[in-house]
Every structure is written in C-alpha cells, then in structure tokens.
Design a protein around this motif. Structure first.
Motif, short mmCIF file in Angstrom:
data_model
loop_
_atom_site.label_atom_id
_atom_site.label_comp_id
_atom_site.label_asym_id
_atom_site.label_seq_id
_atom_site.Cartn_x
_atom_site.Cartn_y
_atom_site.Cartn_z
N GLY A 4 14.04 15.03 -13.95
CA GLY A 4 15.01 13.65 -13.74
C GLY A 4 15.53 12.74 -14.86
N ALA A 5 16.02 13.47 -16.07
CA ALA A 5 16.69 12.59 -17.02
C ALA A 5 17.89 12.68 -17.31
CB ALA A 5 16.57 12.65 -18.44
N LEU A 6 18.78 14.26 -16.34
CA LEU A 6 19.40 14.60 -15.92
C LEU A 6 20.15 13.50 -14.36
CD1 LEU A 6 22.06 16.00 -15.95
CD2 LEU A 6 20.98 17.38 -14.55
N GLY A 7 18.97 13.55 -13.24
CA GLY A 7 19.06 12.81 -12.16
C GLY A 7 19.36 10.98 -12.52
N CYS A 8 19.03 10.15 -13.49
CA CYS A 8 19.06 8.48 -14.01
C CYS A 8 20.46 9.06 -14.38
CB CYS A 8 17.63 8.20 -14.71
SG CYS A 8 16.54 8.07 -14.30
N VAL A 9 21.07 9.47 -14.99
CA VAL A 9 22.45 9.39 -15.78
C VAL A 9 23.50 9.64 -14.95
CG1 VAL A 9 21.64 9.11 -18.18
CG2 VAL A 9 22.74 11.14 -16.97
N GLY A 10 23.09 10.32 -13.75
CA GLY A 10 23.47 11.09 -12.69
C GLY A 10 24.47 10.49 -12.59
N PRO A 11 24.40 9.52 -11.03
CA PRO A 11 24.97 8.22 -10.33
C PRO A 11 25.70 7.24 -11.45
CG PRO A 11 22.17 8.31 -9.95
CD PRO A 11 22.70 9.28 -11.48
N GLU A 12 25.93 7.07 -12.43
CA GLU A 12 26.43 6.51 -13.23
C GLU A 12 27.40 7.06 -14.02
OE1 GLU A 12 24.69 2.89 -15.53
OE2 GLU A 12 22.92 4.57 -15.34
N LEU A 13 27.79 8.36 -13.55
CA LEU A 13 28.80 9.96 -14.31
C LEU A 13 29.41 10.07 -13.65
CD1 LEU A 13 26.42 11.41 -17.28
CD2 LEU A 13 27.96 9.40 -17.56
N ASN B 64 12.52 20.30 -25.53
CA ASN B 64 13.35 19.10 -24.71
C ASN B 64 12.86 18.41 -24.09
OD1 ASN B 64 16.65 20.01 -25.53
ND2 ASN B 64 15.75 21.83 -25.74
N GLY B 65 11.92 19.16 -23.19
CA GLY B 65 10.90 18.17 -22.51
C GLY B 65 9.79 17.22 -22.95
N ARG B 66 9.37 17.54 -23.96
CA ARG B 66 8.89 15.88 -25.26
C ARG B 66 10.37 14.83 -24.73
NH1 ARG B 66 5.23 20.17 -28.30
NH2 ARG B 66 3.54 20.24 -27.61
N LEU B 67 11.45 15.10 -25.27
CA LEU B 67 12.20 14.42 -25.39
C LEU B 67 12.51 13.76 -24.41
CD1 LEU B 67 14.35 13.16 -27.68
CD2 LEU B 67 16.13 14.72 -27.56
N SER C 297 12.39 9.80 -23.03
CA SER C 297 13.59 9.30 -22.44
C SER C 297 13.26 8.75 -20.93
CB SER C 297 14.71 10.58 -22.30
OG SER C 297 14.62 11.08 -23.47
N MET C 298 12.73 9.76 -20.18
CA MET C 298 12.17 8.86 -18.83
C MET C 298 11.43 7.48 -19.46
SD MET C 298 13.99 10.58 -15.65
CE MET C 298 13.10 8.91 -15.17
N PHE C 299 10.61 7.24 -20.26
CA PHE C 299 10.02 6.67 -20.36
C PHE C 299 11.11 4.97 -20.50
CE2 PHE C 299 7.65 3.40 -23.29
CZ PHE C 299 6.56 3.22 -22.36
N GLY C 300 11.72 5.21 -21.69
CA GLY C 300 12.75 4.69 -22.45
C GLY C 300 13.52 4.03 -20.65
N ILE D 73 13.28 -1.92 -16.21
CA ILE D 73 12.68 -3.77 -16.08
C ILE D 73 12.97 -4.66 -16.46
CG2 ILE D 73 10.35 -4.69 -16.48
CD1 ILE D 73 9.14 -1.82 -16.08
N VAL D 74 13.66 -4.11 -18.41
CA VAL D 74 14.14 -5.05 -18.91
C VAL D 74 15.45 -5.44 -18.46
CG1 VAL D 74 14.33 -6.03 -21.14
CG2 VAL D 74 12.24 -4.80 -21.04
#
Length: 266
Positions: free
Chosen positions: A110-119, A216-219, A223-226, A232-233
């Motif tokens: 998910g973290a990779l997928g969240c930054v992918g569209p912007e990269l 890495n999974g815990r990190l 990251s996903m929470f961030g 939202i903010v």
C-alpha cells in the motif's frame, strides 16, 4: 596422563559450546547441523542479534526485568515488548503474529501504491494523489493502468473487484490449505512456488530476511497511518507534502500543518 585433564577439558568445552549452539536453534532461526561447526557458529553469531536471550530488546541495556517470560526471542521481530500482556496466551500470540505479518505485507504494498501515482511522471496520473486515483475508473473511457491503455484498460469497478476477490482468494487458499503451489506449506512463510528466486534456500539468510520483513512491514504500517492523516489534513498526497516541506521546511511541517483547516480531501 598429564595431558588427559586438558583433553577432558577441551572435550567438555566443545560439548558445552555445541549444546549452547543447538539451544539457540529456536523458531524462526534455522536448525543447526552438527556436521558443519564453522557454519553453525556463523549462523548463531549473525542471528543471535535478533533471536534468543541475547537479542536486541526494546529498552536496550535496561530490559532485564522489562520483558515477559513468554517472549523468549523465538520469532522474528520479538523485542520483548508486551506491556499489555496481549501475547500471554500461545494461541492468541500465534493469531496476532499472523495478523501482524499479513497486515505488514499489505502495508508495504500500500505504501508503494500511495506514492506511485505521484512518481510516475505520466500526465494522466501525476496530478492525482492516491485517494483520487481509483475514481478515474468512473470517468469517460475508464482507467488506464500506468497511463497505458494496452496494459490494463479498466472500465468496470465491478469487474476489477471480482478479479481481485478471485485472485486474492485463490492465493490465500493456497497459502493456508495448500494446492497447486504446494502441500504442507508454512502458512506465514510458504516458500516453494511462493519463493521463485530461492531467497529462503539458505537458512541463515532466511532467518535474517524474516527480521527485515517484519521491521519494514511495521514501518510501512506507520507510514500508511501517516498517509491517511496527511490526506485528511492537507488534502494532498505524500509526495506533494514532502516537496512542499523540502521547499519551505520552516513554514510547512508537521507542527504548522496540524492546524490546517482542510479536514477533508478535496
């Protein structure tokens, strides 16, 4: 006769070292072979940092009386921290371990997928942060994966959902129950067809990779929470937030953005 005590001492010392070496062969750490003493010593030296009683713990040098007795360093990522006692029951502990690892793997994807569209740099994807990307399937013409209509041209959200359910359901069924990918596999680390690169062939490397995966999974879960909070903010994606912070770190940071008034992504 004079040499016999020394020989006995050497034999006893070797026997003790062998027992100590074998005692560190715990869950998650590879079982050590008595025929390869040098390799066994190397395995214990590297893996004892993360497994066994001498592993790294959550309070560092002050962890002597802070770790519960049921956390013995048998599993990867065990730092001896369970102040709420959630893992005191072995069955509950096993369930939590499985849930944590599966969520960790999803979070890394998910973290990779969240930054992918912007990269990607593609004109059809770059303007869209991750929380708007899926909505493109409802526009005229549907959604082209990676901006390439010949790759995946998605036009139906129902079809995409059905494909995901079928493919993930089959993969999870094989992982838990076995199937064409193999029988009698470990539910968390199945190997065999799930390890086409053979990364787990060497037990020493495998034990270390398990630790790296959970760390890495815990990190990634944090990251996903961030990413959720940022969306939202600020109503922006993580890459755009990072770029704005780098450009003006004194005025755009976590302390200033927390008072933002945009509480829903627009």
């Amino acid at each position: 006769n004079v040499c016999r005590p020394n020989a006995l001492r050497t034999k006893t010392s070797s026997h003790f070292n062998l027992k100590e070496t074998m005692a560190l062969s715990v869950r998650g750490l590879p079982k050590l072979s008595t025929t390869k003493a040098s390799k066994a010593t190397r395995v214990v030296t590297r893996a004892s940092m993360w497994y066994g009683p001498d592993r790294a713990k959550w309070l560092g040098p002050y962890s002597d009386n802070a770790c519960p007795s049921y956390l013995k360093g048998e599993y990867p990522g065990d730092y001896g921290w369970d102040s709420a006692g959630l893992s005191a029951d072995p069955e509950t502990f096993a369930a939590y371990r499985e849930a944590e690892l599966i969520h960790a793997r999803w979070a890394m994807l998910g973290a990779l997928g969240c930054v992918g569209p912007e990269l990607t740099g593609d004109s059809s994807l770059a303007p869209n942060p991750w929380f708007k990307q899926g909505a493109l399937i409802f526009q005229d013409g549907g959604l082209d994966y990676l901006g390439n209509p010949s790759l995946v041209h998605a036009q139906s959200i129902v079809a995409v959902l059905a494909c995901q359910v079928v493919l993930m359901g089959l993969a999870e069924a094989y992982r838990v129950n076995g199937g064409p990918a193999g029988e009698g596999l470990d539910k968390l680390h199945p190997g065999e067809s799930f390890d086409p690169l053979g990364l787990a062939d060497d037990p020493d490397t495998f034990a270390e990779l398990k630790v790296k995966e959970i760390k890495n999974g815990r990190l990634a879960m944090f990251s996903m929470f961030g990413f959720y909070v940022q969306a939202i903010v600020t109503g922006k994606g993580p890459v755009e937030n990072w770029q704005e912070h780098i450009a003006d770190p004194w005025n755009i940071n976590g302390f200033t953005e927390i008072f933002a008034t945009k509480f829903t992504p627009n």
